[in-house]
Design a protein around this motif. Structure first.
Motif, PDB file in Angstrom:
ATOM      1  N   THR A   1       0.841  -1.191   0.000  1.00 22.00           N
ATOM      2  CA  THR A   1       0.000   0.000   0.000  1.00 22.00           C
ATOM      3  C   THR A   1       0.876   1.241   0.000  1.00 22.00           C
ATOM      4  O   THR A   1       2.064   1.184   0.334  1.00 22.00           O
ATOM      5  CB  THR A   1      -0.917   0.021   1.240  1.00 22.00           C
ATOM      6  OG1 THR A   1      -1.783   1.135   1.167  1.00 22.00           O
ATOM      7  CG2 THR A   1      -0.101   0.098   2.509  1.00 22.00           C
ATOM      8  N   ASP A   2       0.273   2.374  -0.415  1.00 20.79           N
ATOM      9  CA  ASP A   2       0.970   3.651  -0.292  1.00 20.79           C
ATOM     10  C   ASP A   2       0.913   4.118   1.152  1.00 20.79           C
ATOM     11  O   ASP A   2      -0.075   3.884   1.857  1.00 20.79           O
ATOM     12  CB  ASP A   2       0.319   4.700  -1.205  1.00 20.79           C
ATOM     13  CG  ASP A   2       0.546   4.382  -2.677  1.00 20.79           C
ATOM     14  OD1 ASP A   2       1.478   3.613  -2.982  1.00 20.79           O
ATOM     15  OD2 ASP A   2      -0.209   4.896  -3.527  1.00 20.79           O
ATOM     16  N   LEU A   3       1.962   4.776   1.584  1.00 20.75           N
ATOM     17  CA  LEU A   3       2.070   5.215   2.976  1.00 20.75           C
ATOM     18  C   LEU A   3       2.065   6.733   3.041  1.00 20.75           C
ATOM     19  O   LEU A   3       2.896   7.397   2.402  1.00 20.75           O
ATOM     20  CB  LEU A   3       3.356   4.676   3.609  1.00 20.75           C
ATOM     21  CG  LEU A   3       3.505   3.137   3.650  1.00 20.75           C
ATOM     22  CD1 LEU A   3       4.896   2.771   4.139  1.00 20.75           C
ATOM     23  CD2 LEU A   3       2.450   2.526   4.553  1.00 20.75           C
ATOM     24  N   ALA A   4       1.138   7.276   3.799  1.00 28.96           N
ATOM     25  CA  ALA A   4       1.139   8.716   4.008  1.00 28.96           C
ATOM     26  C   ALA A   4       2.304   9.108   4.919  1.00 28.96           C
ATOM     27  O   ALA A   4       2.911  10.166   4.759  1.00 28.96           O
ATOM     28  CB  ALA A   4      -0.186   9.164   4.605  1.00 28.96           C
ATOM     29  N   GLU A   5       2.614   8.260   5.869  1.00 28.82           N
ATOM     30  CA  GLU A   5       3.748   8.476   6.770  1.00 28.82           C
ATOM     31  C   GLU A   5       4.213   7.127   7.285  1.00 28.82           C
ATOM     32  O   GLU A   5       3.483   6.133   7.223  1.00 28.82           O
ATOM     33  CB  GLU A   5       3.372   9.386   7.929  1.00 28.82           C
ATOM     34  CG  GLU A   5       2.200   8.885   8.748  1.00 28.82           C
ATOM     35  CD  GLU A   5       1.795   9.855   9.845  1.00 28.82           C
ATOM     36  OE1 GLU A   5       1.110   9.421  10.777  1.00 28.82           O
ATOM     37  OE2 GLU A   5       2.177  11.045   9.764  1.00 28.82           O
ATOM     38  N   LEU A   6       5.428   7.091   7.788  1.00 31.29           N
ATOM     39  CA  LEU A   6       5.976   5.838   8.289  1.00 31.29           C
ATOM     40  C   LEU A   6       5.334   5.466   9.621  1.00 31.29           C
ATOM     41  O   LEU A   6       5.056   6.329  10.457  1.00 31.29           O
ATOM     42  CB  LEU A   6       7.490   5.963   8.468  1.00 31.29           C
ATOM     43  CG  LEU A   6       8.317   6.176   7.199  1.00 31.29           C
ATOM     44  CD1 LEU A   6       9.769   6.429   7.570  1.00 31.29           C
ATOM     45  CD2 LEU A   6       8.203   4.968   6.286  1.00 31.29           C
ATOM     46  N   PRO A   7       5.089   4.149   9.843  1.00 28.45           N
ATOM     47  CA  PRO A   7       4.621   3.718  11.162  1.00 28.45           C
ATOM     48  C   PRO A   7       5.660   4.079  12.228  1.00 28.45           C
ATOM     49  O   PRO A   7       6.862   4.101  11.952  1.00 28.45           O
ATOM     50  CB  PRO A   7       4.480   2.196  11.003  1.00 28.45           C
ATOM     51  CG  PRO A   7       4.340   1.975   9.520  1.00 28.45           C
ATOM     52  CD  PRO A   7       5.154   3.039   8.876  1.00 28.45           C
ATOM     53  N   PRO A   8       5.227   4.387  13.432  1.00 26.24           N
ATOM     54  CA  PRO A   8       6.162   4.837  14.480  1.00 26.24           C
ATOM     55  C   PRO A   8       7.376   3.934  14.680  1.00 26.24           C
ATOM     56  O   PRO A   8       8.491   4.449  14.839  1.00 26.24           O
ATOM     57  CB  PRO A   8       5.271   4.893  15.736  1.00 26.24           C
ATOM     58  CG  PRO A   8       3.890   5.157  15.190  1.00 26.24           C
ATOM     59  CD  PRO A   8       3.819   4.418  13.883  1.00 26.24           C
ATOM     60  N   PRO A   9       7.217   2.581  14.696  1.00 32.70           N
ATOM     61  CA  PRO A   9       8.428   1.770  14.913  1.00 32.70           C
ATOM     62  C   PRO A   9       9.468   1.938  13.815  1.00 32.70           C
ATOM     63  O   PRO A   9      10.655   1.688  14.041  1.00 32.70           O
ATOM     64  CB  PRO A   9       7.869   0.336  14.932  1.00 32.70           C
ATOM     65  CG  PRO A   9       6.431   0.480  15.291  1.00 32.70           C
ATOM     66  CD  PRO A   9       6.000   1.755  14.629  1.00 32.70           C
ATOM     67  N   LEU A  10       9.040   2.356  12.603  1.00 35.02           N
ATOM     68  CA  LEU A  10       9.976   2.495  11.497  1.00 35.02           C
ATOM     69  C   LEU A  10      10.484   3.915  11.334  1.00 35.02           C
ATOM     70  O   LEU A  10      11.509   4.133  10.706  1.00 35.02           O
ATOM     71  CB  LEU A  10       9.313   2.045  10.186  1.00 35.02           C
ATOM     72  CG  LEU A  10       8.810   0.602  10.146  1.00 35.02           C
ATOM     73  CD1 LEU A  10       8.142   0.324   8.814  1.00 35.02           C
ATOM     74  CD2 LEU A  10       9.965  -0.377  10.362  1.00 35.02           C
ATOM     75  N   ALA A  11       9.749   4.883  11.878  1.00 37.26           N
ATOM     76  CA  ALA A  11      10.136   6.279  11.677  1.00 37.26           C
ATOM     77  C   ALA A  11      11.468   6.609  12.333  1.00 37.26           C
ATOM     78  O   ALA A  11      12.135   7.566  11.941  1.00 37.26           O
ATOM     79  CB  ALA A  11       9.046   7.203  12.224  1.00 37.26           C
ATOM     80  N   GLY A  12      11.880   5.801  13.332  1.00 41.58           N
ATOM     81  CA  GLY A  12      13.138   6.083  14.004  1.00 41.58           C
ATOM     82  C   GLY A  12      14.356   5.573  13.270  1.00 41.58           C
ATOM     83  O   GLY A  12      15.485   5.918  13.647  1.00 41.58           O
ATOM     84  N   LEU A  13      14.170   4.734  12.250  1.00 38.74           N
ATOM     85  CA  LEU A  13      15.328   4.240  11.501  1.00 38.74           C
ATOM     86  C   LEU A  13      15.899   5.349  10.628  1.00 38.74           C
ATOM     87  O   LEU A  13      15.160   5.976   9.851  1.00 38.74           O
ATOM     88  CB  LEU A  13      14.929   3.053  10.625  1.00 38.74           C
ATOM     89  CG  LEU A  13      14.485   1.782  11.371  1.00 38.74           C
ATOM     90  CD1 LEU A  13      14.099   0.700  10.380  1.00 38.74           C
ATOM     91  CD2 LEU A  13      15.600   1.288  12.283  1.00 38.74           C
ATOM     92  N   PRO A  14      17.197   5.637  10.721  1.00 41.25           N
ATOM     93  CA  PRO A  14      17.776   6.763   9.964  1.00 41.25           C
ATOM     94  C   PRO A  14      17.558   6.635   8.444  1.00 41.25           C
ATOM     95  O   PRO A  14      17.237   7.622   7.779  1.00 41.25           O
ATOM     96  CB  PRO A  14      19.255   6.709  10.317  1.00 41.25           C
ATOM     97  CG  PRO A  14      19.313   5.976  11.623  1.00 41.25           C
ATOM     98  CD  PRO A  14      18.193   4.977  11.583  1.00 41.25           C
ATOM     99  N   GLU A  15      17.737   5.415   7.905  1.00 38.84           N
ATOM    100  CA  GLU A  15      17.597   5.263   6.462  1.00 38.84           C
ATOM    101  C   GLU A  15      16.175   5.555   6.003  1.00 38.84           C
ATOM    102  O   GLU A  15      15.949   6.232   4.991  1.00 38.84           O
ATOM    103  CB  GLU A  15      17.978   3.833   6.042  1.00 38.84           C
ATOM    104  CG  GLU A  15      19.404   3.447   6.371  1.00 38.84           C
ATOM    105  CD  GLU A  15      19.530   2.880   7.782  1.00 38.84           C
ATOM    106  OE1 GLU A  15      18.538   2.986   8.565  1.00 38.84           O
ATOM    107  OE2 GLU A  15      20.613   2.357   8.100  1.00 38.84           O
ATOM    108  N   LEU A  16      15.195   5.057   6.764  1.00 36.00           N
ATOM    109  CA  LEU A  16      13.805   5.270   6.388  1.00 36.00           C
ATOM    110  C   LEU A  16      13.394   6.721   6.613  1.00 36.00           C
ATOM    111  O   LEU A  16      12.609   7.282   5.833  1.00 36.00           O
ATOM    112  CB  LEU A  16      12.899   4.337   7.188  1.00 36.00           C
ATOM    113  CG  LEU A  16      13.014   2.848   6.821  1.00 36.00           C
ATOM    114  CD1 LEU A  16      12.121   2.007   7.717  1.00 36.00           C
ATOM    115  CD2 LEU A  16      12.632   2.632   5.358  1.00 36.00           C
ATOM    116  N   ALA A  17      13.917   7.338   7.655  1.00 36.03           N
ATOM    117  CA  ALA A  17      13.604   8.747   7.902  1.00 36.03           C
ATOM    118  C   ALA A  17      14.144   9.618   6.768  1.00 36.03           C
ATOM    119  O   ALA A  17      13.469  10.541   6.310  1.00 36.03           O
ATOM    120  CB  ALA A  17      14.188   9.192   9.244  1.00 36.03           C
ATOM    121  N   ALA A  18      15.355   9.306   6.304  1.00 40.41           N
ATOM    122  CA  ALA A  18      15.929  10.065   5.192  1.00 40.41           C
ATOM    123  C   ALA A  18      15.130   9.835   3.912  1.00 40.41           C
ATOM    124  O   ALA A  18      14.918  10.760   3.120  1.00 40.41           O
ATOM    125  CB  ALA A  18      17.384   9.657   4.985  1.00 40.41           C
TER     126      ALA A  18
END
Length: 290
Positions: free
Chosen positions: A106-123
């Motif tokens: 699915t398309d993601l409007a924003e990252l789920p909280p557990p993934l938002a803290g990963l530097p690569e995914l945040a970038a």
């Protein structure tokens, strides 16, 4: 199978293709090599197979959006391949964190909280927001969430109608008159040469008859006849008859310019030239393809 990942892709570009292009157009681009740099051989073969199946079902002239509505199963596959060609970045998600993602891609409007803290995914998310790309959860190589608003993706409005004449080849009496005049003009030019006599003014009657045949054949208007007369007159001015070069600026050059302008202003003459140009381009494309 691929490692589940979050990717950023150009969804707007894919939507534009879905709205505006047909299966035939996409297959032609595919076979011409337009997508070779962004599509692997397996995807190339699969996309060609899916588009060919659509075309064989007589949905080729329709847009991809219409074809996707008619055949949702193939539509989802074609859409996924198109999305995969616009992927800009891809970050694999560790298996222990993938459980926080939806079960289906699915398309993601924003990252789920557990993934938002990963530097690569945040970038990745930050860059996607800056460039207008869309984040997507991808579990399979060509599996992307189909657009939820497919019915709203209507094709662009048609190009406004231009009141231009379409050239029609001469028929009936007009065709025969044009043929007789053209043949007579050729005879007037060739017969004296066959008898060993060089006409003093070869551009006089032969050119007049051939020009008149052309004007009658295309059903030219008054401007066309006037323009043709100006061109004929230039060829019969004393400067050309006596073989003086370069051509004098007066009245030759102004008459040529006036004649060409009058010819271009005649709608039927313009339609004929557009017809000739289209035929030439078509033959050139066919010869280039062979």
């Amino acid at each position: 199978m691929i490692q589940p990942a979050i990717v950023s892709y150009d969804r707007a570009q894919v939507i534009d293709i879905v709205r505006t292009q047909s299966p035939e157009a996409i297959r032609a681009r595919l076979r011409a090599g337009d997508f070779d740099q962004v599509l692997d051989p397996d995807g190339h073969a699969l996309l060609d197979e899916l588009l060919t199946a659509w075309i064989q079902r007589a949905v080729g002239p329709l847009t991809l959006r219409d074809a996707m509505l008619i055949d949702p199963y193939r539509g989802r596959q074609v859409y996924g391949i198109l999305c995969s060609m616009t992927v800009r970045q891809r970050v694999e998600v560790p298996a222990d964190l993938a459980i926080h993602l939806p079960g289906a891609p699915t398309d993601l409007a924003e990252l789920p909280p557990p993934l938002a803290g990963l530097p690569e995914l945040a970038a990745l998310a930050s860059q996607a927001a800056q460039t207008g790309l869309t984040l997507a959860w991808q579990a399979q190589r060509y599996d992307f969430a189909p657009p939820p608003n497919l019915l709203e993706l209507t094709p662009p409005p048609p190009v406004p109608y231009r009141n231009e004449l379409v050239f029609e080849q001469p028929t009936g009496l007009r065709r025969w008159i044009a043929i007789v005049l053209a043949v007579f003009g050729v005879i007037v030019l060739i017969v004296p040469l066959l008898l060993g006599h060089i006409p003093e003014h070869p551009a006089s009657w032969p050119l007049a008859l051939l020009t008149l045949a052309l004007m009658i054949g295309i059903k030219a208007g008054p401007l066309g006849y006037l323009g043709a007369f100006c061109i004929w007159l230039v060829a019969n001015l004393p400067s050309l008859r006596q073989g003086t070069f370069p051509i004098s600026l007066w009245p030759d050059i102004p008459l040529v310019a006036l004649g060409l302008l009058l010819l271009w202003r005649d709608r039927r003459v313009r339609a004929m030239w557009q017809f000739v140009r289209r035929q030439f381009n078509r033959r050139h494309d066919v010869s280039g393809a062979n």
